[in-house]
Write an enzyme that holds these catalytic residues in place. Structure first.
Site, PDB file in Angstrom:
ATOM      1  N   ARG A  18       0.523  11.950 -14.465  1.00 23.12           N
ATOM      2  CA  ARG A  18       0.766  12.845 -13.315  1.00 23.12           C
ATOM      3  C   ARG A  18       0.833  12.054 -12.005  1.00 23.12           C
ATOM      4  NH1 ARG A  18      -2.479  16.465 -16.335  1.00 23.12           N
ATOM      5  NH2 ARG A  18      -4.377  15.612 -15.430  1.00 23.12           N
ATOM      6  N   THR A  19      -0.071  11.096 -11.849  1.00 26.43           N
ATOM      7  CA  THR A  19      -0.071  10.272 -10.636  1.00 26.43           C
ATOM      8  C   THR A  19       1.209   9.455 -10.553  1.00 26.43           C
ATOM      9  OG1 THR A  19      -2.483  10.179 -10.628  1.00 26.43           O
ATOM     10  CG2 THR A  19      -1.321   8.487  -9.361  1.00 26.43           C
ATOM     11  N   GLY A  20       1.629   8.885 -11.662  1.00 27.95           N
ATOM     12  CA  GLY A  20       2.899   8.147 -11.683  1.00 27.95           C
ATOM     13  C   GLY A  20       4.057   9.026 -11.266  1.00 27.95           C
ATOM     14  N   TRP A  21       4.065  10.262 -11.764  1.00 24.90           N
ATOM     15  CA  TRP A  21       5.134  11.198 -11.406  1.00 24.90           C
ATOM     16  C   TRP A  21       5.115  11.506  -9.913  1.00 24.90           C
ATOM     17  CZ3 TRP A  21       9.408  13.207 -13.541  1.00 24.90           C
ATOM     18  CH2 TRP A  21       9.997  14.294 -12.917  1.00 24.90           C
ATOM     19  N   GLU A  24       5.619   7.763  -7.738  1.00 23.63           N
ATOM     20  CA  GLU A  24       6.652   6.764  -8.009  1.00 23.63           C
ATOM     21  C   GLU A  24       8.017   7.391  -8.298  1.00 23.63           C
ATOM     22  OE1 GLU A  24       6.200   3.563  -7.597  1.00 23.63           O
ATOM     23  OE2 GLU A  24       4.065   3.837  -7.159  1.00 23.63           O
ATOM     24  N   GLU A  65       7.017   1.103 -16.650  1.00 28.18           N
ATOM     25  CA  GLU A  65       7.120   1.601 -15.272  1.00 28.18           C
ATOM     26  C   GLU A  65       5.733   1.961 -14.739  1.00 28.18           C
ATOM     27  OE1 GLU A  65       8.778   1.771 -12.005  1.00 28.18           O
ATOM     28  OE2 GLU A  65      10.345   1.851 -13.547  1.00 28.18           O
ATOM     29  N   GLU A  72       1.148  -3.118  -9.165  1.00 25.82           N
ATOM     30  CA  GLU A  72       1.506  -3.220  -7.749  1.00 25.82           C
ATOM     31  C   GLU A  72       0.443  -2.574  -6.869  1.00 25.82           C
ATOM     32  OE1 GLU A  72       5.477  -1.824  -7.014  1.00 25.82           O
ATOM     33  OE2 GLU A  72       6.350  -3.703  -7.729  1.00 25.82           O
ATOM     34  N   LYS A  90       5.226  -9.392  -8.248  1.00 27.90           N
ATOM     35  CA  LYS A  90       5.895  -8.099  -8.178  1.00 27.90           C
ATOM     36  C   LYS A  90       7.318  -8.172  -8.723  1.00 27.90           C
ATOM     37  CE  LYS A  90       3.430  -5.772  -4.475  1.00 27.90           C
ATOM     38  NZ  LYS A  90       3.602  -5.106  -3.175  1.00 27.90           N
ATOM     39  N   ASP A  91       8.019  -9.264  -8.417  1.00 22.01           N
ATOM     40  CA  ASP A  91       9.373  -9.428  -8.948  1.00 22.01           C
ATOM     41  C   ASP A  91       9.363  -9.528 -10.469  1.00 22.01           C
ATOM     42  OD1 ASP A  91      10.327  -9.366  -6.363  1.00 22.01           O
ATOM     43  OD2 ASP A  91      10.777 -11.518  -6.260  1.00 22.01           O
TER      44      ASP A  91
END
Length: 125
Positions: A18-21, A24, A65, A72, A90-91
């Protein structure tokens, strides 16, 4: 946090999704694309092996993802300033998501090539 009941651990996992949704845009985009893949599976009705391949590649894209976003967030918390090593990390995380996303697209194309002619014949084209 260790040895919590299974139901509680599942709650943590669903909260992570849910937090990812919520946080991000990339995760939302990838989730929508997974939905498109599901629609393609429903329309094309490929052999079961294709369902498995598409499901695994979509799950890997979404999992990477989430992992990318989590890493990150930790990196930004621990080192909010711009630093060459932070950029590299990060890259590389973004590169991991890109690599599995390319693999998912290849699986999708292979499925369409393998099942498309049968599908077109069934609908009279």
């Amino acid at each position: 946090m260790k040895n919590r009941p299974f139901r509680e651990r599942m709650g943590f996992a669903f909260e992570g999704i849910r937090t990812g949704w919520r946080r991000e845009a990339s995760f939302r985009t990838q989730t929508i694309l997974a939905g498109v893949a599901l629609l393609a599976l429903i329309l094309l009705r490929p052999a079961p092996i294709w369902w498995g391949l598409v499901a695994v590649t979509c799950a890997l894209v979404l999992a990477l993802e989430l992992l990318n976003s989590a890493m990150e967030a930790v990196i930004d918390l621990l080192h909010p300033d711009i630093h060459p090593s932070i950029k590299v990390a990060k890259d590389m995380l973004a590169g991991a998501v890109l690599a599995i996303s390319i693999a998912a697209v290849i699986v999708g194309f292979a499925m369409v090539i393998a099942t498309g002619p049968r599908f077109l014949a069934e609908i009279g084209l």
